[in-house]
Design an enzyme around this catalytic site. Structure first.
Site, PDB file in Angstrom:
ATOM      1  N   TYR A 141       0.836  -1.190   0.000  1.00 40.51           N
ATOM      2  CA  TYR A 141       0.000   0.000   0.000  1.00 40.51           C
ATOM      3  C   TYR A 141       0.879   1.251   0.000  1.00 40.51           C
ATOM      4  O   TYR A 141       1.396   1.688   1.018  1.00 40.51           O
ATOM      5  CB  TYR A 141      -0.924   0.018   1.209  1.00 40.51           C
ATOM      6  N   HIS A 150       0.399 -12.245   0.728  1.00 37.37           N
ATOM      7  CA  HIS A 150      -0.398 -11.264   0.005  1.00 37.37           C
ATOM      8  C   HIS A 150      -0.310 -11.441  -1.513  1.00 37.37           C
ATOM      9  O   HIS A 150       0.788 -11.535  -2.077  1.00 37.37           O
ATOM     10  CB  HIS A 150       0.123  -9.862   0.369  1.00 37.37           C
TER      11      HIS A 150
END
Length: 331
Positions: free
Chosen positions: A59, A144
């Protein structure tokens, strides 16, 4: 149900708030977010009783983790559960350079990333996250975007790799760096394989069990129940479509017309019952007994307050009945 409630993961002594704060928006998803605004949002979440915070190195290429770290520096670590992710390992750019903003994230950081599922890469990746977050441990680590890894690298995240990754994280757990191990993905069939083959504690299922669509209900959620795997749902607005069907993304891209039409129909049912579409979207996943938490991204204290209000809105049984009928008639 109120946003201050918590659920314990089935396999581990880890409590997650039923409504958690996701960090992707605070990294400047699609538009810049001021650093102080991001920090204030995280602090406001804790002040208002949010007890689960999720983030990832991806992010903003470290930006969200850095902002979380600044926000949590003086916080009581026992007040919240914290999760981050592994798979993308960040490295400092040379000569103090900063990465330029890109189409997805508007912020700039001194990092670049590379995919790295090796034992050393996972350890270094997690240690980097802990440093940016300013903590000595996280409660949950998710592997992820293995699905995106396969597409971007034209390779396969095979079962052998999955087992090696799990064993590495289990060793890091024994060192006290984490408590629960999971996978965080958008593809329910990929998650299905991971749940079937590994002794996972939790999965983060993004966008696949929402008010808009529920493919995870077919096989994934029943298997999680069978194997005592807790489920966290991310992307309850399907990248924004259920927050605003008239001006939205879906799967981080422009929403296709058939998805927009479906969202409009759901909005119409909610409006008939005087229920905000956003309220139904946030509360819907938790109607399934296997789901422990829903993560929502907020880029300001105002968005945070709005989402808390939506989550705490009373929704009449008649509204849920009509929404369930719509799903039955329009699978």
């Amino acid at each position: 149900m109120k946003h201050t409630q918590t659920n314990q993961l089935i396999r581990q002594d880890v409590e997650v708030g039923v409504l958690g704060l996701g960090g992707v928006a605070l990294a400047g998803l699609y538009e810049p977010v001021d650093h102080d605004q991001a920090v204030d949002t995280v602090r406001a979440a804790l002040d208002q009783g949010v007890r689960y915070l999720d983030v990832a190195p991806f992010y903003g290429t470290g930006l969200a983790e850095l902002r979380y770290g600044d926000a949590l520096r003086e916080a009581d670590r026992s007040r919240f559960t914290l999760s981050t992710k592994v798979g993308r390992r960040l490295e400092k750019l040379p000569d103090g350079r900063h990465r330029e903003p890109d189409a997805m994230f508007a912020g700039s950081t001194p990092y670049t990333f590379t995919w790295d599922w090796s034992r050393d890469g996972l350890k270094r990746g997690l240690e980097g996250s802990l440093e940016r977050l300013g903590t000595d441990h996280v409660d949950i680590v998710y592997c992820h975007d293995c699905d995106f890894y396969e597409k971007e690298e034209s390779t396969t995240f095979d079962d052998r790799t999955a087992h090696e990754v799990f064993e590495t994280l289990d060793d890091l757990r024994a060192q006290g760096l984490l408590k629960a191990i999971g996978f965080g993905l958008n593809m329910d069939d990929f998650l299905l394989r991971m749940v079937r083959n590994l002794d996972l504690d939790v999965i983060l299922c993004a966008g696949r069990y929402t008010l808009l669509e529920q493919p995870a209900a077919r096989e994934l959620l029943p298997l999680c129940e069978e194997r005592d795997v807790s489920v966290v749902v991310g992307g309850p607005y399907n990248s924004g479509l259920l927050a605003d069907p008239e001006n939205a993304h879906y799967e981080y891209d422009d929403a296709p017309e058939d998805k927009v039409a479906r969202a409009r129909e759901l909005a119409g049912i909610c409006a008939f019952h005087n229920v905000p579409l956003q309220a139904a979207a946030l509360q819907y996943p938790l109607r399934h007994h296997q789901i422990a938490s829903v993560l929502v991204g907020c880029k300001s204290t105002r968005e945070l307050t709005d989402n808390l209000d939506y989550f705490n809105t009373e929704i009449p049984d008649e509204a849920w009945s009509d929404l369930d009928s719509f799903h039955t008639e329009n699978p």
